[in-house]
Each structure stands twice: as structure tokens, then as C-alpha cells.
Design an enzyme around this catalytic site. Structure first.
Site, mmCIF file in Angstrom:
data_model
loop_
_atom_site.group_PDB
_atom_site.id
_atom_site.type_symbol
_atom_site.label_atom_id
_atom_site.label_comp_id
_atom_site.label_asym_id
_atom_site.label_seq_id
_atom_site.Cartn_x
_atom_site.Cartn_y
_atom_site.Cartn_z
ATOM 1 N N VAL A 6 44.877 39.049 45.392
ATOM 2 C CA VAL A 6 43.897 39.843 45.993
ATOM 3 C C VAL A 6 44.346 41.200 47.208
ATOM 4 C CG1 VAL A 6 42.034 39.966 47.565
ATOM 5 C CG2 VAL A 6 42.297 37.858 45.925
ATOM 6 N N ASP A 37 53.055 43.355 53.345
ATOM 7 C CA ASP A 37 53.449 41.669 52.695
ATOM 8 C C ASP A 37 54.891 41.189 53.677
ATOM 9 O OD1 ASP A 37 51.957 39.395 50.328
ATOM 10 O OD2 ASP A 37 54.198 38.964 51.479
ATOM 11 N N LYS A 66 59.303 40.636 47.779
ATOM 12 C CA LYS A 66 58.373 40.853 46.662
ATOM 13 C C LYS A 66 57.621 42.083 47.426
ATOM 14 C CE LYS A 66 54.199 38.413 46.260
ATOM 15 N NZ LYS A 66 53.209 38.249 47.508
ATOM 16 N N THR A 78 38.797 34.644 52.077
ATOM 17 C CA THR A 78 37.816 33.602 51.885
ATOM 18 C C THR A 78 38.108 32.430 52.749
ATOM 19 O OG1 THR A 78 37.438 33.736 50.002
ATOM 20 C CG2 THR A 78 36.488 31.710 50.661
ATOM 21 N N ARG A 120 37.883 38.182 39.415
ATOM 22 C CA ARG A 120 38.516 37.358 39.021
ATOM 23 C C ARG A 120 40.182 37.487 38.768
ATOM 24 N NH1 ARG A 120 34.156 37.120 33.561
ATOM 25 N NH2 ARG A 120 34.330 39.066 34.752
ATOM 26 N N GLU A 121 40.799 36.773 38.452
ATOM 27 C CA GLU A 121 42.244 37.058 37.893
ATOM 28 C C GLU A 121 41.881 36.502 36.216
ATOM 29 O OE1 GLU A 121 44.690 33.758 39.386
ATOM 30 O OE2 GLU A 121 43.932 34.020 41.605
ATOM 31 N N PHE A 163 29.949 30.835 32.526
ATOM 32 C CA PHE A 163 29.836 29.402 33.692
ATOM 33 C C PHE A 163 29.493 27.868 33.169
ATOM 34 C CE2 PHE A 163 32.730 31.078 36.290
ATOM 35 C CZ PHE A 163 33.285 31.896 36.144
ATOM 36 N N GLY A 191 34.607 21.941 29.107
ATOM 37 C CA GLY A 191 36.330 21.577 29.135
ATOM 38 C C GLY A 191 36.614 20.739 29.624
ATOM 39 N N CYS A 246 40.870 29.409 43.512
ATOM 40 C CA CYS A 246 39.952 29.243 44.148
ATOM 41 C C CYS A 246 38.905 28.230 44.663
ATOM 42 C CB CYS A 246 39.106 30.765 44.406
ATOM 43 S SG CYS A 246 39.623 32.084 44.698
HETATM 44 P P1 NAD Z 1 48.089 35.157 47.283
HETATM 45 O O1 NAD Z 1 48.679 34.034 48.157
HETATM 46 O O2 NAD Z 1 48.676 35.256 45.828
HETATM 47 O O3 NAD Z 1 48.639 36.459 48.290
HETATM 48 C C1 NAD Z 1 48.970 35.550 50.356
HETATM 49 C C2 NAD Z 1 49.614 36.862 50.527
HETATM 50 O O4 NAD Z 1 49.641 36.794 51.741
HETATM 51 C C3 NAD Z 1 51.183 36.318 50.180
HETATM 52 O O5 NAD Z 1 51.587 37.900 49.762
HETATM 53 C C4 NAD Z 1 52.002 36.526 51.386
HETATM 54 O O6 NAD Z 1 52.989 36.646 51.303
HETATM 55 C C5 NAD Z 1 51.101 37.291 51.980
HETATM 56 N N1 NAD Z 1 51.555 37.030 53.862
HETATM 57 C C6 NAD Z 1 51.391 35.888 54.276
HETATM 58 N N2 NAD Z 1 51.472 36.112 55.777
HETATM 59 C C7 NAD Z 1 51.344 37.352 56.015
HETATM 60 C C8 NAD Z 1 51.688 37.906 57.201
HETATM 61 N N3 NAD Z 1 51.625 37.356 58.422
HETATM 62 N N4 NAD Z 1 51.728 39.126 56.874
HETATM 63 C C9 NAD Z 1 51.751 39.628 55.546
HETATM 64 N N5 NAD Z 1 51.598 39.218 54.506
HETATM 65 C C10 NAD Z 1 51.241 37.544 54.717
HETATM 66 O O7 NAD Z 1 46.852 34.774 47.714
HETATM 67 P P2 NAD Z 1 45.624 35.142 46.973
HETATM 68 O O8 NAD Z 1 45.389 34.463 45.524
HETATM 69 O O9 NAD Z 1 45.629 37.155 46.970
HETATM 70 O O10 NAD Z 1 44.310 35.249 47.844
HETATM 71 C C11 NAD Z 1 44.279 35.208 49.054
HETATM 72 C C12 NAD Z 1 42.438 35.136 50.007
HETATM 73 O O11 NAD Z 1 41.926 35.641 48.845
HETATM 74 C C13 NAD Z 1 42.070 33.999 49.644
HETATM 75 O O12 NAD Z 1 41.706 33.489 51.086
HETATM 76 C C14 NAD Z 1 41.581 33.527 48.275
HETATM 77 O O13 NAD Z 1 40.891 32.281 48.775
HETATM 78 C C15 NAD Z 1 40.968 35.476 48.460
HETATM 79 N N6 NAD Z 1 40.046 35.400 47.304
HETATM 80 C C16 NAD Z 1 41.140 35.078 45.924
HETATM 81 C C17 NAD Z 1 40.652 34.852 44.638
HETATM 82 C C18 NAD Z 1 41.480 35.291 43.623
HETATM 83 O O14 NAD Z 1 40.751 34.910 42.003
HETATM 84 N N7 NAD Z 1 42.683 34.006 43.843
HETATM 85 C C19 NAD Z 1 39.731 35.857 44.639
HETATM 86 C C20 NAD Z 1 38.799 36.025 45.825
HETATM 87 C C21 NAD Z 1 39.010 35.621 47.385
HETATM 88 C C1 UDX Z 2 36.669 32.463 40.859
HETATM 89 C C2 UDX Z 2 35.434 33.729 40.885
HETATM 90 O O1 UDX Z 2 35.164 33.971 39.727
HETATM 91 C C3 UDX Z 2 35.128 34.779 41.207
HETATM 92 O O2 UDX Z 2 34.854 35.053 41.433
HETATM 93 C C4 UDX Z 2 36.105 34.663 43.143
HETATM 94 O O3 UDX Z 2 36.353 35.739 43.519
HETATM 95 C C5 UDX Z 2 37.661 33.478 42.481
HETATM 96 O O4 UDX Z 2 37.322 32.732 41.811
HETATM 97 P P1 UDX Z 2 39.184 32.777 39.080
HETATM 98 O O5 UDX Z 2 39.743 31.422 39.586
HETATM 99 O O6 UDX Z 2 40.208 33.819 38.761
HETATM 100 O O7 UDX Z 2 37.554 33.051 39.951
HETATM 101 O O8 UDX Z 2 38.789 32.722 37.644
HETATM 102 P P2 UDX Z 2 36.864 32.000 37.149
HETATM 103 O O9 UDX Z 2 36.664 33.239 35.271
HETATM 104 O O10 UDX Z 2 35.745 31.849 38.418
HETATM 105 O O11 UDX Z 2 37.225 30.739 36.460
HETATM 106 C C6 UDX Z 2 37.860 29.728 37.212
HETATM 107 C C7 UDX Z 2 37.562 28.487 36.435
HETATM 108 O O12 UDX Z 2 36.665 27.829 36.211
HETATM 109 C C8 UDX Z 2 39.153 28.261 35.726
HETATM 110 O O13 UDX Z 2 40.099 27.792 35.506
HETATM 111 C C9 UDX Z 2 38.677 28.555 34.383
HETATM 112 O O14 UDX Z 2 38.831 27.881 33.089
HETATM 113 C C10 UDX Z 2 37.023 27.603 34.738
HETATM 114 N N1 UDX Z 2 35.904 27.840 33.891
HETATM 115 C C11 UDX Z 2 35.239 28.702 34.035
HETATM 116 C C12 UDX Z 2 35.153 26.533 33.647
HETATM 117 O O15 UDX Z 2 35.207 25.912 33.336
HETATM 118 N N2 UDX Z 2 33.536 26.757 32.538
HETATM 119 C C13 UDX Z 2 33.378 27.823 32.785
HETATM 120 O O16 UDX Z 2 31.821 28.492 31.732
HETATM 121 C C14 UDX Z 2 34.174 29.545 33.406
#
Ligand code: NAD
Ligand code: UDX
Length: 467
Positions: free
Chosen positions: A31, A50, A55, A141, A182-183, A277, A281, A288
Site C-alpha cells: 500500500v 521504511d 528494502k 486498515t 486491490r493487489e 465478487f 472458488g 486483507c
Molecule cells: P506490507 O507488510 O506490505 O508493508 C508494510 C511496510 O511497513 C513494510 O515494508 C514494513 O517494513 C514497514 N514498516 C513496519 N514498521 C515500520 C516502521 N516503524 N517504520 C517504517 N516502516 C515500517 O503491508 P501492506 O500490505 O502494504 O499493508 C499495509 C496496511 O494497509 C495494512 O493495514 C493493510 O491492512 C492495509 N491495506 C492493505 C491492502 C493490500 O492490498 N495489501 C489494501 C488496503 C489496505
Molecule cells: C481486497 C479488496 O478488494 C480491496 O478493496 C482492499 O483494499 C484490499 O483487499 P485484494 O485482497 O488485493 O483486495 O484482492 P481481491 O481482488 O479483493 O481478492 C481477494 C480474494 O478474494 C482473492 O483470494 C480472490 O481470489 C478472492 N475472490 C475475489 C474470490 O474468491 N471471488 C471473487 O469473486 C472475488
């Protein structure tokens, strides 16, 4: 890993130079990195922080530690233009910026509750380094009321000279701005959001955040911090609910001989429901949904409400994996010493992320029964190798198929749809496919001579009924 792809276009033309602001993002993960790159792309000056020094070193060389389509070319260009820099110093980032986003991880504790240790650490470190007005924004989050805790942590940890100042403390604001990307489509999602949610307690914070996002020309929902935090949990939990509903329907489809794809299509045309959605599957995974559903259940419990509906959503999701393994056991008969080929390991396509990937539980269950596993994933094999010892990683899908007793599709990568399945069939020991993502056309597969089993495709009929 370097990912390629064209730079996404901005809605409404090129960035407006006048809106340039100095912004820091703490946490350069999935994120934080995408947020940093995209905010620089829309015209701001961004510092990404970070505490993972290797990294940061890689990022400074333009090497991205994750696979995310479209991110690499943007990052390289913005670094060259000096709009995006990387550091390990929260002090430097705090001093040099007005708006500071916290985007660190919020993993699950054993109880399901979100672990906010990283958020607290970062809030404290920002506070001790503050020397002028700052807007601190929760991007991670977090459960409701975290904003209040962040505000208190900062207030209590401000430098002494500000605490002692007559007329009050150093001015600052806390805000919530949850992320919905979304990733796999993160850059596109960030640049074209359905909405931007802003939780604020002051006009100044609202104005600053409106300015940050001005170039995106998106719908902005302004509310208080508690509601913004809740919007994120409610949204993710609702999407997880849709998936579990589709999965529950798929089970009935198998029992009565209906096709879940047609059922979802028929439901989806109703605008109140929507088709997205509803893909049945092997269950949702990723960093998340599983974590955020757990956290919402726990938050509700702690607030005095038993969220039974969400508990059922979680249960259906877990059962979906067990059901898939049972189906394989049923059709393959003896699992011990069978060679099982796996196509797809990541929790979804277009990512290398293995966090809570359903493939992990499914493969481990089959290994436990004595199966030999061969696998291929276009991006996730490096990360998967650590999670799945004993799995033979192959160079392509055809190498996986060679000599296999069956093939599992666990991630719906586009390239798996386009394989030469005649060639696949000829090299397999037994032509059996278990399609955990309903990627392939069942009739076409059967015509090619495969025994094909999807999820909820009615292929079990009454024969597949179990007690
Ligand atoms: P991530 O683990 O990929 O990244 C977190 C980063 O924070 C890491 O690189 C870590 O080294 C760094 N970090 C930790 N402590 C630190 C510190 N004290 N100083 C500086 N850096 C520090 O996590 P993410 O997937 O990017 O998720 C981050 C947040 O966003 C979570 O709360 C997650 O739920 C939320 N979120 C994730 C997604 C997603 O798709 N991955 C989408 C929406 C929201
Ligand atoms: C999700 C939310 O969509 C996004 O808004 C939030 O910010 C982070 O969490 P992400 O986890 O990246 O995003 O992927 P997403 O496309 O939502 O899929 C999540 C999981 O659900 C995957 O394992 C996917 O395979 C599964 N999925 C998704 C299903 O099994 N069926 C569907 O219809 C959609």
C-alpha cells in the site's frame, strides 16, 4: 522484481503543478509504495520511509521488491525527476513534509484482533520529531477509535519544548483515509478510485486532504474518523460476504446439478446485486479479507455485538478449501504417492503475494496425505518456496503436467486459460483437472478427453452428495 506496463492516465489530463505538496508515507509495502508512487505521479513531492534498510536500498536503485503491474516504470521516472525519494528516517520525513501517511502493517493477533504495534511505534516516532504543524493520516486498515489513540500518542510524545509552551501544544491533526486498492490492479485502482474516504475532525485537515487528492477528480466522502475507519472494515467484510455467499450457492449447485456461473450471471444483472465478487472458488485469501474479517468480528465482540453473520462468512471460506481437498480425495481415490500438478500459487492473479493464499492450505493437506506436488506460478514461486517446502517448482505449466495424476488450478492466471490442453493431456498420466477457480470451459475440457471438476458446476450431481 521489475514489472512492466504503460503509465496509467490521469482522469482530467496531466497533473496540475500548482497542487504540489510535500508528503511522506511511512511503510513502503504494497500500500505505502503504490500510494507514494501514485501521489508523486499526480504532482506531489513524496518521501517514502521504511525501516527495512535492505528494502530501501533496493528501492533507491529502482528495484521493486513486489510484483505489481505498472508500478516499476512510474517509480523509475518519478525517482529520476526527484519527485520520489526513499529513506529509513522518520525524522527526515516528518521534518520535510506537512502530510504524513501511516501505511505500516496491521497483522492479526491470535485472537483475531488487529495488532497495532507498528502504528503506535510510528505515531510516537513522528511525534518526537515534530517541529511544526503536521497532518498525520491513517492509511493502514485499523479498528474504530484508533484515530483517537494515535492522536493521544502524538500529544503525549511531542518534544518537551512544545509541551511546555504557554498557550498550548504544537498544532497537529489526525485523519483517517482508508485504502481500497486491490493487489494486481493497485496503480489503476489508486488512480481511478470509486471513492475517496476522508475521516477528519477539523476543516484544516479536510482541506489538506482534498488538496492531496484534487488531481484525481474523484468522489470524496467526508466524515468523522470513527466512521471512516468503520467504512473500511464494513466494505471488506461485505465483499468477503458476497464471496462466501457465492461459495455457499456453489455447494448447492453441485448437489442439485446447477451451474454457479449461470446462477451468478443471472443474479448479477440485477443492479442491486451486481456480478462482481460472486466468483465461487477455493475461498478468499490475501493479506486483507481474512485479517479484516477477523478484526471486525473481534471489534464487534469487544463492543458488545456478536457478529454471527461474519462468523458464518469466515466458516464458509474455510470449508471451501476442505471441500476442494475432499473432492480431490474422492475422485483420485488413493492420494499417497500420486503426483499432483498445481497451476497457480498466489492468492489471486497478477500478484506475487502468498499471504493467506488458499494454495498453501490445499497443498499442505495433500502433502499430509502423501502426495508429491509439482507447481508453477508466473510470479509467486520465489515467495511460495519458503512457505511450501517439498514442492517441486517447475519452469512452466507443461513441465508441471508431465507425468501427473491430476492437475489443480488454484489461481486464475490468464496464461492458464490459453495453454495447449491437448499437449497438457498427452503428457499427463491421468487426464484429470480440478479447477478451483472455474477458469476453464468444462465442456471443452471434456471434449478434449479430460475428467473435469470445477466448483459448483453441477458436475458432481447426486453422485457427489455427501453427508
Ligand atoms: P506490507 O507488510 O506490505 O508493508 C508494510 C511496510 O511497513 C513494510 O515494508 C514494513 O517494513 C514497514 N514498516 C513496519 N514498521 C515500520 C516502521 N516503524 N517504520 C517504517 N516502516 C515500517 O503491508 P501492506 O500490505 O502494504 O499493508 C499495509 C496496511 O494497509 C495494512 O493495514 C493493510 O491492512 C492495509 N491495506 C492493505 C491492502 C493490500 O492490498 N495489501 C489494501 C488496503 C489496505
Ligand atoms: C481486497 C479488496 O478488494 C480491496 O478493496 C482492499 O483494499 C484490499 O483487499 P485484494 O485482497 O488485493 O483486495 O484482492 P481481491 O481482488 O479483493 O481478492 C481477494 C480474494 O478474494 C482473492 O483470494 C480472490 O481470489 C478472492 N475472490 C475475489 C474470490 O474468491 N471471488 C471473487 O469473486 C472475488
Amino acid at each position: 522484481m521489475i514489472s512492466a506496463g504503460p503509465a496509467p492516465l490521469l482522469r482530467g489530463g496531466p497533473p496540475d503543478e500548482r497542487v504540489r505538496m510535500k508528503i511522506s508515507i511511512i511503510g513502503a509495502g504494497y500500500v505505502g509504495l503504490v500510494t507514494g508512487v501514485c501521489l508523486a505521479h499526480i504532482g506531489h513531492e513524496v518521501i517514502c520511509v521504511d525501516n527495512d534498510a535492505p528494502k530501501v536500498q533496493k528501492l533507491r536503485k529502482g528495484i521493486i521488491p513486489i510484483y505489481e503491474p505498472g508500478l516499476a516504470p512510474l517509480l523509475t521516472r518519478l525517482m529520476k525527476q526527484q519527485k520520489l525519494v526513499f529513506t529509513t528516517s522518520i525524522k527526515e520525513a516528518t521534518r520535510k513534509s506537512t502530510v504524513i501517511f501511516i501505511a505500516v502493517g496491521t497483522p492479526s493477533k491470535k485472537s483475531g484482533e488487529a495488532d497495532l504495534t507498528y502504528v503506535e511505534n510510528v505515531a510516537r516516532e513522528i511525534a518526537v520529531n515534530m517541529d511544526s504543524y503536521k497532518l498525520i493520516v491513517e492509511k493502514s486498515t485499523v479498528p474504530t477509535a484508533t484515530g483517537q489513540r494515535v492522536e493521544r500518542t502524538i500529544r503525549l510524545n511531542l518534544p518537551k519544548k512544545f509541551r511546555a509552551r504557554r498557550g498550548g501544544e504544537l498544532e497537529f491533526d489526525v485523519a483517517s483515509n482508508p485504502e481500497f486498492l486491490r493487489e494486481g490492479s493497485a496503480v489503476e485502482d489508486f488512480m481511478n478510485p470509486d471513492r475517496i474516504v476522508i475521516g477528519v475532525e477539523s476543516k484544516k485537515a479536510e482541506q489538506l486532504l482534498r488538496e492531496v487528492y484534487k488531481p484525481l477528480k474523484a468522489t470524496i466522502v467526508v466524515t468523522n474518523i470513527n466512521s471512516a475507519e468503520l467504512i473500511k472494515h464494513a466494505s471488506n467484510s461485505f465483499l468477503a460476504t458476497k464471496i462466501s455467499f457465492a461459495n455457499a450457492v456453489s455447494r448447492i449447485c453441485d448437489l442439485v446439478g446447477a451451474d454457479v456461473l449461470k446462477v451468478a450471471e443471472g443474479m448479477g444483472y440485477d443492479k442491486r446485486i451486481g456480478r462482481s465478487f460472486l466468483n465461487a472458488g477455493i475461498g478468499y485469501g490475501g493479506s486483507c479479507f481474512p485479517k479484516d474479517v477477523d478484526a471486525f468480528i473481534r471489534l464487534s465482540e469487544k463492543s458488545g455485538y456478536d457478529f454471527g453473520l461474519l462468523k458464518a462468512v469466515r466458516q464458509v471460506n474455510e470449508e471451501q478449501k476442505t471441500h476442494f481437498v475432499r473432492l480431490i480425495e474422492d475422485k483420485l481415490w488413493i492420494i499417497k504417492n500420486k503426483t499432483i500438478g498445481v497451476l497457480g500459487l498466489a492468492f489471486k492473479p497478477d500478484t506475487d503475494d502468498m499471504r493467506n493464499a488458499p494454495a498453501i492450505d490445499i497443498i499442505q493437506a495433500l502433502q499430509h496425505e502423501g502426495a508429491r506436488i509439482k507447481a508453477y506460478d508466473p510470479q509467486a514461486m520465489e515467495r511460495a518456496a519458503g512457505e511450501l517446502p517439498g514442492v517441486v517448482m517447475c519452469k512452466d505449466p507443461y513441465a508441471v503436467a508431465r507425468g501427473c495424476d491430476c492437475l489443480l488450478i488454484l489461481t486464475e492466471w490468464k496464461e492458464f486459460k490459453e495453454l495447449n490442453y491437448r499437449k497438457v493431456r498427452e503428457s499427463m498420466r491421468q487426464a484429470v483437472i480440478f479447477d478451483g477457480r472455474n477458469l476453464l470451459a468444462d465442456a471443452a475440457m471434456r471434449q478434449l478427453g479430460f475428467e473435469y471438476f470445477g466448483i459448483g458446476r453441477g458436475c458432481l450431481g447426486t453422485e457427489g452428495r455427501r453427508t
